[in-house]
Design an enzyme around this catalytic site. Structure first.
Site, PDB file in Angstrom:
ATOM      1  N   CYS A  82     -29.933  13.875  13.014  1.00  0.00           N
ATOM      2  CA  CYS A  82     -29.757  13.296  14.383  1.00  0.00           C
ATOM      3  C   CYS A  82     -28.675  14.131  15.190  1.00  0.00           C
ATOM      4  O   CYS A  82     -28.922  14.204  16.419  1.00  0.00           O
ATOM      5  CB  CYS A  82     -29.618  12.045  14.440  1.00  0.00           C
ATOM      6  SG  CYS A  82     -28.231  11.169  13.948  1.00  0.00           S
ATOM      7  N   HIS A  85     -25.438   7.169  14.906  1.00  0.00           N
ATOM      8  CA  HIS A  85     -26.527   7.717  15.259  1.00  0.00           C
ATOM      9  C   HIS A  85     -26.580   8.364  16.680  1.00  0.00           C
ATOM     10  O   HIS A  85     -25.897   7.848  17.473  1.00  0.00           O
ATOM     11  CB  HIS A  85     -27.704   6.545  15.442  1.00  0.00           C
ATOM     12  CG  HIS A  85     -29.256   7.443  15.710  1.00  0.00           C
ATOM     13  ND1 HIS A  85     -29.736   8.155  14.915  1.00  0.00           N
ATOM     14  CD2 HIS A  85     -29.879   7.076  16.807  1.00  0.00           C
ATOM     15  CE1 HIS A  85     -30.987   8.613  15.533  1.00  0.00           C
ATOM     16  NE2 HIS A  85     -31.157   7.851  16.611  1.00  0.00           N
TER      17      HIS A  85
END
Length: 914
Positions: free
Chosen positions: A264, A839
């Site tokens: 990510c 994230h």
């Protein structure tokens, strides 16, 4: 024969009516054989030479040497028929040898002979180029004959001849012309090697020779698909999916990236960069193809630039909902080993690598010259800055420099002699610090010596660079307990991970650690030679039967919270320690009833099974030897006293008592596992020679009957836990001000003063001199020290549009062009979560529609502007307003209305009505 020669000459004249008068034979010989225009002319790369059949040339030599123009040795028209395989394709025979089959003439000599004698009707001249090969120049008699095919039709080759000095680009242009490729279509070349494998011809600027192309080699031309992919890059299994994708038509640029496993961070950086308008246009319009630098030793052979270009073309084709960046990930890992594998990384670190890699792969400077960096030495800033920028551009000139590079002014001042050093340095992004509080909030559990009190959870404010003693002082303000009566420990997995000393730094304690602060007696110590009380670490263990062939093995499992208990160092019996611990556990351990205690003589045999091993407790009541004061019914203070056993050791103690014991005691190591001989026992009791650990061992039935697990785990929250320490948001401008504040260099990074001739901890100040078209601002949320790592979740307020840098740029400004200092936001890389389990996502404004979108790996959704600012903002991308206006398409008479720019308010249908 003279008549024949005259007739031939006349015929030649008929074919060449413009031919000049034929010179005398001796003059012909001198022109052809000697001088700059004759055979003696040295070979020069790129010049044309011509083949003449050896027999004809020898006949001509005889003719001119004879001196008689009417001689029967007249050679007639130049006839090269014996040099060709056929008279249709006029392909040269293979294996011809100079001096045996042909002679070579420079262009001037050839044209003279043709003028004088003519060329056999229908025959083409055999023109060949002089090529410069390694250490030699030669006439290239046999060009390279390549078989050109299309990727979609490998069975229909087209033969084409190329010189060794022709560029691969000429091969590509020839293939495009042969296969009628439109100018808008993008193509690339592959070669098929002898073993049947395929290899890309990446650099089309090299020669056929440098590319090692050989006659008979198959060259494949591949045309990019409409969706931005290459046919060769897609396995056969996904052809159906590709056809479906080609049918899909969405907004270009609104395309997700598949998470390949903790990628990510990469996806976030790519989405931000993909939404920088001028950079994306540069790739979409193929301007990068002319600037690929394959020979830069600092670059990556153009591979990173090509891999990124492929991603951009796919994402902006409008034919994909999401794409899989596997090839790009592989390339990144190949050139930057820190990104190999599938560990989580930092989006800003990947972005830094990518910008540097793209710059070097697209650097227009093919050979970097040495540039000496010069100090200002009292010269005007304007002069020094211009010199620094010109020096930078002499070595670094690319679309990345054009788009992202600005200029710092760096000022260093020596604290001793006052020497001032001024330099101007380029930058690609700003890493700005966040205002940091010097305080830290820590959560701890306080365990009182009073067994009736449950552990208390406290939230304490302490100095960030404080010591363990500061933690105790802060707790003392809440509890009224003296800091001298406190011991601090890190509890992990039912054992003490570490017991801290008061002078240790708080930085060694992480926010996730479970910290317990225990009340101990005021005269407790850990020292071995002290006569004061000793603090015993106490563990709880449960005996669990394990299955083996004879059921004789018993395992011991730690459970519950450990304790720190003060006991006398000397003259302490095991019975006394048993009752001290029984008292400390009294809140959640039930004492046996009188019925349980009066087991009778018939239980004697059962009691024999409980004869303690060395280090275990024997039966009987305790004398009050400990510092802990119990109630009258505790059996410790005011209760009955059992006589001190005079036996030589606990393993020989007789089982005379009738009182039932709930648990046994065992000396263990700090992990709570193995025995330790850390005690001595004589007629006066037990004394400890070093810091012991004691385990309270429970039988499963006894634990189930007398130990209340719910109560044992209970705790209360102090009022301070309910207080919420509000972190005031900071403005982005404050971070930039902090970035330009004077600071003193750290000991690890001193500056060498040329006046003092030694390393100095100078003061340093950075100022902004010039700013780039696209300004990347990295918020330094992650802090790393020797003992700690933390993430700052401070909310940074940043404007969506009109970020004004005029107050920060110290270069004399153009007041007539304020847009040169104002920026609008175009993208944000976000980081959610902590250091280990974070994230990354992206907010980005589409350059065509002006609409903001949220990119979360392969998921993309529209958002409004008021959703963009958050505590997760990590890397900000700003576009200078004059550039945004320049890039915005100007609508013509037949053009549709232009979409709003990213800096403009979104359409009403996207406005947040709340």
């Amino acid at each position: 024969m003279a008549a024949v020669a005259a007739n031939v000459a006349a015929a030649a004249e008929d074919r060449e009516p413009q031919r000049e008068a034929v010179p005398g034979l001796e003059s012909q010989r001198r022109q052809i054989e000697n001088g700059e225009s004759g055979r003696e002319r040295p070979l020069r790369a790129g010049e044309s030479w011509f083949l003449v059949e050896q027999h004809w040339y020898k006949q001509w030599e005889v003719y001119v040497q004879g001196g008689d123009q009417d001689s029967g040795t007249f050679p007639g028209c130049i006839n090269n028929a014996d040099l060709f395989e056929d008279q249709v394709n006029w392909r040269l025979k293979k294996g011809l040898v100079e001096g045996e089959d042909y002679v070579l003439l420079p262009a001037a000599a050839w044209h003279c002979l043709v003028d004088w004698y003519g060329l056999e009707h229908g025959q083409p001249p055999i023109e060949r180029k002089v090529v410069e090969l390694p250490s030699v120049q030669k006439v290239e008699v046999y060009p390279v004959e390549l078989l050109l095919v299309r990727h979609s039709d490998m069975d229909t080759p087209h033969t084409a001849q190329f010189s060794h000095t022709d560029s691969v680009d000429l091969v590509l242009r020839t293939a495009r012309e042969q296969f009628l490729v439109s100018p808008q279509e993008e193509t690339r070349l592959w070669i098929k090697n002898a073993e049947g494998s395929f290899e890309r011809l990446c650099n089309t600027r090299v020669t056929v020779l440098d590319a090692a192309l050989k006659s008979g080699q198959v060259v494949i031309m591949e045309t990019r698909n409409k969706d931005g992919t290459w046919p060769s890059a897609q396995p056969q299994a996904v052809n159906t999916a590709l056809e479906e994708d080609e049918e899909f038509q969405g907004q270009p640029g609104i395309c997700g990236l598949t998470n390949l496993g903790n990628t990510c961070f990469m996806n976030s950086a790519l989405q931000c960069l993909s939404n920088v308008p001028q950079l994306t246009e540069y790739f979409l319009k193929n301007r990068y193809l002319e600037e690929l630098n394959f020979c830069n030793p600092l670059g990556m052979k153009g591979e990173i630039a090509e891999a990124y270009a492929d991603l951009v073309k796919q994402a902006w084709s409008g034919h994909h909902r999401s794409i899989v960046p596997h090839v790009f990930k592989t390339k990144v890992g190949h050139f930057a080993s820190q990104f190999l594998g599938y560990q989580q990384h930092d989006s800003q670190e990947l972005l830094s690598f990518l910008l540097d890699g793209l710059h070097e792969d697209l650097n227009r400077v093919k050979k970097k010259e040495y540039v000496e960096l010069c100090d200002a030495a009292g010269r005007p800033d304007q002069e020094v800055a211009q010199e620094a920028w010109q020096n930078h551009k002499r070595r670094n000139d690319s679309v990345i420099v054009d788009t992202f590079h600005g200029l710092f002014k760096s000022t260093l001042v020596c604290p001793d002699c006052g020497n001032v050093s001024v330099t101007f340095d380029p930058f690609c992004y700003l890493s700005v610090p966040l205002p940091v509080s010097h305080k830290r909030v820590m959560e701890v559990f306080f365990v009182s010596m009073d067994p009736r009190r449950k552990p208390e959870q406290h939230r304490l404010v302490v100095p960030k660079k404080g010591k363990i003693s500061d933690l105790c002082v802060a707790l003392a303000k809440h509890t009224g307990m003296s800091p001298e009566r406190m011991m601090v420990a890190d509890v992990f997995s039912h054992r003490f991970y570490k017991i801290y000393q008061l002078e240790e730094s708080l930085s060694s304690i992480l926010d996730r650690d479970d910290i317990f602060i225990y009340e101990v007696s005021g005269r407790s110590t850990i020292g071995e030679n002290s006569r004061e009380d000793v603090v015993l670490p106490i563990y709880l263990r449960e005996r669990t039967p394990a299955r083996d062939y004879n059921n004789s093995y018993y395992g011991l499992m730690l459970f519950g919270h450990p304790l720190l208990v003060s006991v006398p160092r000397d003259r302490l019996s095991w019975d006394a320690l048993y009752h001290i611990l029984l008292y400390r556990l009294s809140r959640y351990v039930t004492r046996p009833s009188s019925d349980d205690e009066d087991d009778g003589d018939e239980k004697d045999m059962e009691d024999k099974d409980n004869i303690p091993k060395p280090g275990h407790v024997a039966g009987g009541s305790s004398q009050n030897s400990g510092p802990e004061q119990a109630g009258p019914s505790s059996g410790v203070a005011g209760g009955s006293r059992a006589p001190v056993d005079n036996s030589p050791g606990p393993s020989h103690w007789p089982q005379r008592a009738r009182r039932k014991h709930l648990f046994t005691l065992q000396t263990v190591n700090s992990n709570g596992t193995s025995d330790r001989s850390t005690f001595n026992e004589d007629t006066h009791g037990v004394s400890f020679s070093s810091q012991p650990y004691i385990a309270i061992d429970w039988e499963p039935e006894m634990k189930k009957r007398y130990y209340d697990e719910v109560e044992a785990e209970g705790y209360v929250k102090h009022d301070c836990v309910g207080y919420v320490l509000k972190k005031a948001p900071v403005r982005l401008q404050e971070c930039i001000e902090l970035f330009t504040t004077v600071e003193t260099l750290e000991k690890e990074n001193p500056w060498y003063c040329p006046t003092c001739k030694q390393q100095q901890l100078a003061t340093k100040k950075l100022d902004l001199w010039t700013l780039p078209e696209t300004l990347i601002i990295h918020l330094k949320r992650f802090s790393y020290t020797k003992f700690s790592r933390e993430k700052l979740d401070t909310l940074v307020e940043f404007p969506i549009r009109d970020l004004d840098f005029s107050e920060f740029v110290i270069k004399p400004q153009n007041e007539s062009a304020p847009e040169l200092y104002k920026y609008d936001l175009i993208a944000v890389s976000n980081h959610y979560g902590g250091l280990r389990d974070g994230h990354y996502t992206t907010f980005a404004c589409n350059k065509d529609s002006g609409q903001w979108h949220y990119f979360d790996d392969n998921s993309v959704s529209p958002v409004t502007e008021n959703q963009i600012e958050s505590k997760a903002a990590y890397v900000l991308f700003y576009q200078r307003q004059d550039v945004a206006r320049r890039l915005q398409p100007q609508p013509g008479l037949s053009d549709p209305p232009a979409s709003p720019a990213c800096g403009s308010p979104p359409n009403s249908e996207f406005m947040d009505v709340n």
